[in-house]
Motif scaffolding. Structure first.
Motif, PDB file in Angstrom:
ATOM      1  N   GLU A   1       0.846  -1.185   0.000  1.00 16.30           N
ATOM      2  CA  GLU A   1       0.000   0.000   0.000  1.00 16.30           C
ATOM      3  C   GLU A   1       0.879   1.231   0.000  1.00 16.30           C
ATOM      4  O   GLU A   1       1.913   1.268   0.659  1.00 16.30           O
ATOM      5  CB  GLU A   1      -0.900  -0.001   1.233  1.00 16.30           C
ATOM      6  N   GLY A   2       0.445   2.240  -0.737  1.00 20.17           N
ATOM      7  CA  GLY A   2       1.201   3.480  -0.819  1.00 20.17           C
ATOM      8  C   GLY A   2       0.384   4.658  -0.318  1.00 20.17           C
ATOM      9  O   GLY A   2      -0.431   4.524   0.592  1.00 20.17           O
ATOM     10  N   TYR A   3       0.581   5.789  -0.956  1.00 25.42           N
ATOM     11  CA  TYR A   3      -0.047   7.041  -0.579  1.00 25.42           C
ATOM     12  C   TYR A   3      -1.575   6.919  -0.576  1.00 25.42           C
ATOM     13  O   TYR A   3      -2.169   6.332  -1.478  1.00 25.42           O
ATOM     14  CB  TYR A   3       0.377   8.152  -1.547  1.00 25.42           C
ATOM     15  N   GLU A   4      -2.202   7.474   0.445  1.00 28.80           N
ATOM     16  CA  GLU A   4      -3.661   7.478   0.529  1.00 28.80           C
ATOM     17  C   GLU A   4      -4.174   8.899   0.353  1.00 28.80           C
ATOM     18  O   GLU A   4      -3.781   9.810   1.071  1.00 28.80           O
ATOM     19  CB  GLU A   4      -4.124   6.941   1.880  1.00 28.80           C
TER      20      GLU A   4
ATOM     21  N   ARG B   1      -6.317   4.754  -2.532  1.00 24.08           N
ATOM     22  CA  ARG B   1      -5.002   4.414  -1.986  1.00 24.08           C
ATOM     23  C   ARG B   1      -4.195   3.770  -3.113  1.00 24.08           C
ATOM     24  O   ARG B   1      -4.670   2.862  -3.784  1.00 24.08           O
ATOM     25  CB  ARG B   1      -5.097   3.436  -0.825  1.00 24.08           C
ATOM     26  N   ASP B   2      -2.959   4.278  -3.322  1.00 27.75           N
ATOM     27  CA  ASP B   2      -2.068   3.690  -4.321  1.00 27.75           C
ATOM     28  C   ASP B   2      -1.678   2.283  -3.881  1.00 27.75           C
ATOM     29  O   ASP B   2      -1.356   2.055  -2.712  1.00 27.75           O
ATOM     30  CB  ASP B   2      -0.806   4.528  -4.496  1.00 27.75           C
ATOM     31  N   MET B   3      -1.708   1.352  -4.824  1.00 28.71           N
ATOM     32  CA  MET B   3      -1.370  -0.040  -4.559  1.00 28.71           C
ATOM     33  C   MET B   3      -0.349  -0.524  -5.584  1.00 28.71           C
ATOM     34  O   MET B   3      -0.302  -0.030  -6.713  1.00 28.71           O
ATOM     35  CB  MET B   3      -2.619  -0.925  -4.655  1.00 28.71           C
ATOM     36  N   SER B   4       0.442  -1.498  -5.167  1.00 29.61           N
ATOM     37  CA  SER B   4       1.397  -2.139  -6.056  1.00 29.61           C
ATOM     38  C   SER B   4       1.339  -3.635  -5.771  1.00 29.61           C
ATOM     39  O   SER B   4       1.573  -4.057  -4.645  1.00 29.61           O
ATOM     40  CB  SER B   4       2.804  -1.590  -5.795  1.00 29.61           C
ATOM     41  N   THR B   5       0.998  -4.415  -6.780  1.00 30.78           N
ATOM     42  CA  THR B   5       0.868  -5.860  -6.627  1.00 30.78           C
ATOM     43  C   THR B   5       1.889  -6.560  -7.520  1.00 30.78           C
ATOM     44  O   THR B   5       1.962  -6.276  -8.711  1.00 30.78           O
ATOM     45  CB  THR B   5      -0.548  -6.327  -7.019  1.00 30.78           C
ATOM     46  N   VAL B   6       2.681  -7.456  -6.918  1.00 29.04           N
ATOM     47  CA  VAL B   6       3.614  -8.282  -7.676  1.00 29.04           C
ATOM     48  C   VAL B   6       3.024  -9.686  -7.738  1.00 29.04           C
ATOM     49  O   VAL B   6       2.623 -10.236  -6.711  1.00 29.04           O
ATOM     50  CB  VAL B   6       5.015  -8.313  -7.027  1.00 29.04           C
ATOM     51  N   PHE B   7       2.959 -10.234  -8.949  1.00 28.75           N
ATOM     52  CA  PHE B   7       2.445 -11.589  -9.110  1.00 28.75           C
ATOM     53  C   PHE B   7       3.417 -12.415  -9.948  1.00 28.75           C
ATOM     54  O   PHE B   7       4.201 -11.881 -10.729  1.00 28.75           O
ATOM     55  CB  PHE B   7       1.033 -11.586  -9.719  1.00 28.75           C
ATOM     56  N   GLU B   8       3.376 -13.727  -9.724  1.00 21.59           N
ATOM     57  CA  GLU B   8       4.291 -14.647 -10.393  1.00 21.59           C
ATOM     58  C   GLU B   8       3.528 -15.508 -11.396  1.00 21.59           C
ATOM     59  O   GLU B   8       2.451 -16.020 -11.097  1.00 21.59           O
ATOM     60  CB  GLU B   8       4.959 -15.559  -9.372  1.00 21.59           C
ATOM     61  N   VAL B   9       4.123 -15.634 -12.573  1.00 23.79           N
ATOM     62  CA  VAL B   9       3.582 -16.517 -13.602  1.00 23.79           C
ATOM     63  C   VAL B   9       4.738 -17.341 -14.150  1.00 23.79           C
ATOM     64  O   VAL B   9       5.666 -16.789 -14.745  1.00 23.79           O
ATOM     65  CB  VAL B   9       2.902 -15.722 -14.745  1.00 23.79           C
ATOM     66  N   LYS B  10       4.705 -18.644 -13.874  1.00 21.63           N
ATOM     67  CA  LYS B  10       5.714 -19.586 -14.384  1.00 21.63           C
ATOM     68  C   LYS B  10       7.146 -19.111 -14.106  1.00 21.63           C
ATOM     69  O   LYS B  10       7.995 -19.111 -14.992  1.00 21.63           O
ATOM     70  CB  LYS B  10       5.505 -19.878 -15.860  1.00 21.63           C
ATOM     71  N   GLY B  11       7.418 -18.688 -12.871  1.00 17.27           N
ATOM     72  CA  GLY B  11       8.764 -18.291 -12.474  1.00 17.27           C
ATOM     73  C   GLY B  11       9.169 -16.883 -12.871  1.00 17.27           C
ATOM     74  O   GLY B  11      10.283 -16.455 -12.585  1.00 17.27           O
TER      75      GLY B  11
ATOM     76  N   TRP C   1      -1.838   0.268  -9.246  1.00 15.17           N
ATOM     77  CA  TRP C   1      -3.254   0.589  -9.377  1.00 15.17           C
ATOM     78  C   TRP C   1      -3.691   1.401  -8.173  1.00 15.17           C
ATOM     79  O   TRP C   1      -2.910   1.634  -7.257  1.00 15.17           O
ATOM     80  CB  TRP C   1      -4.081  -0.676  -9.557  1.00 15.17           C
ATOM     81  N   ALA C   2      -4.932   1.859  -8.177  1.00 19.29           N
ATOM     82  CA  ALA C   2      -5.473   2.639  -7.060  1.00 19.29           C
ATOM     83  C   ALA C   2      -6.733   1.946  -6.548  1.00 19.29           C
ATOM     84  O   ALA C   2      -7.645   1.657  -7.328  1.00 19.29           O
ATOM     85  CB  ALA C   2      -5.801   4.060  -7.504  1.00 19.29           C
ATOM     86  N   ARG C   3      -6.752   1.659  -5.248  1.00 18.24           N
ATOM     87  CA  ARG C   3      -7.918   1.016  -4.624  1.00 18.24           C
ATOM     88  C   ARG C   3      -8.878   2.094  -4.148  1.00 18.24           C
ATOM     89  O   ARG C   3      -8.494   3.025  -3.442  1.00 18.24           O
ATOM     90  CB  ARG C   3      -7.472   0.150  -3.439  1.00 18.24           C
ATOM     91  N   GLY C   4     -10.136   1.984  -4.540  1.00 24.12           N
ATOM     92  CA  GLY C   4     -11.166   2.917  -4.085  1.00 24.12           C
ATOM     93  C   GLY C   4     -11.422   2.730  -2.596  1.00 24.12           C
ATOM     94  O   GLY C   4     -11.492   1.597  -2.112  1.00 24.12           O
ATOM     95  N   LEU C   5     -11.575   3.838  -1.864  1.00 28.97           N
ATOM     96  CA  LEU C   5     -11.721   3.764  -0.408  1.00 28.97           C
ATOM     97  C   LEU C   5     -13.155   3.913   0.080  1.00 28.97           C
ATOM     98  O   LEU C   5     -13.402   3.806   1.276  1.00 28.97           O
ATOM     99  CB  LEU C   5     -10.829   4.825   0.261  1.00 28.97           C
ATOM    100  N   THR C   6     -14.077   4.154  -0.817  1.00 24.07           N
ATOM    101  CA  THR C   6     -15.483   4.228  -0.423  1.00 24.07           C
ATOM    102  C   THR C   6     -16.287   3.327  -1.347  1.00 24.07           C
ATOM    103  O   THR C   6     -15.795   2.885  -2.389  1.00 24.07           O
ATOM    104  CB  THR C   6     -16.047   5.663  -0.521  1.00 24.07           C
ATOM    105  N   GLU C   7     -17.524   3.086  -0.969  1.00 27.74           N
ATOM    106  CA  GLU C   7     -18.364   2.233  -1.808  1.00 27.74           C
ATOM    107  C   GLU C   7     -18.682   2.893  -3.150  1.00 27.74           C
ATOM    108  O   GLU C   7     -19.147   2.238  -4.079  1.00 27.74           O
ATOM    109  CB  GLU C   7     -19.661   1.861  -1.069  1.00 27.74           C
ATOM    110  N   TYR C   8     -18.415   4.199  -3.276  1.00 26.39           N
ATOM    111  CA  TYR C   8     -18.686   4.911  -4.524  1.00 26.39           C
ATOM    112  C   TYR C   8     -17.469   5.020  -5.429  1.00 26.39           C
ATOM    113  O   TYR C   8     -17.588   5.438  -6.566  1.00 26.39           O
ATOM    114  CB  TYR C   8     -19.224   6.309  -4.225  1.00 26.39           C
ATOM    115  N   GLN C   9     -16.286   4.683  -4.921  1.00 28.11           N
ATOM    116  CA  GLN C   9     -15.053   4.797  -5.699  1.00 28.11           C
ATOM    117  C   GLN C   9     -14.651   3.426  -6.222  1.00 28.11           C
ATOM    118  O   GLN C   9     -14.439   2.492  -5.440  1.00 28.11           O
ATOM    119  CB  GLN C   9     -13.913   5.352  -4.832  1.00 28.11           C
TER     120      GLN C   9
END
Length: 107
Positions: A42-45, A50-60, A67-75
């Motif tokens: 999680e980054g700056y809110e 809230r700024d987000m950074s996700t690292v995922f693995e695919v076949k090594g 991306w940015a996660r919305g903080l309310t039900e409207y975002q």
């Protein structure tokens, strides 16, 4: 939630070909529906997101999606950037931690 969009091999083929991914595809990466999430930071809110950074693995191979996660039900969550490949780098860091300890006043 989006459906599983591709096999791991199909994702790598599209990525390596330089294809641009659509919003629902980017969301699938951020939410762990493509590959396996290995890190989520999680980054700056701001007021609405809230700024987000996700690292995922695919076949090594490892990929980052910002991306940015919305903080309310409207975002809604926002996906403006394409994923990019990353490598894991480990190093040792020394940090100084400051704690403020109360002084015992003898009365």
């Amino acid at each position: 939630m989006a459906l599983k969009l591709w096999t791991d091999e199909e994702f790598l083929k599209l990525y390596d070909a330089g294809e641009k991914f659509e919003r629902n595809e980017l969301a699938a990466m951020a939410y762990g529906e493509i590959g396996k999430i290995v890190s989520k930071e999680e980054g700056y809110e701001s007021r609405w997101t809230r700024d987000m950074s996700t690292v995922f693995e695919v076949k090594g191979r490892f990929f980052n999606i910002d991306w940015a996660r919305g903080l309310t039900e409207y975002q809604e969550d926002e996906f403006y950037e394409q994923p990019y490949e990353v490598v894991k780098e480990c190093h040792e860091e020394t940090i100084i931690v400051t704690n403020w300890v109360p002084i015992d006043r003898k009365e």
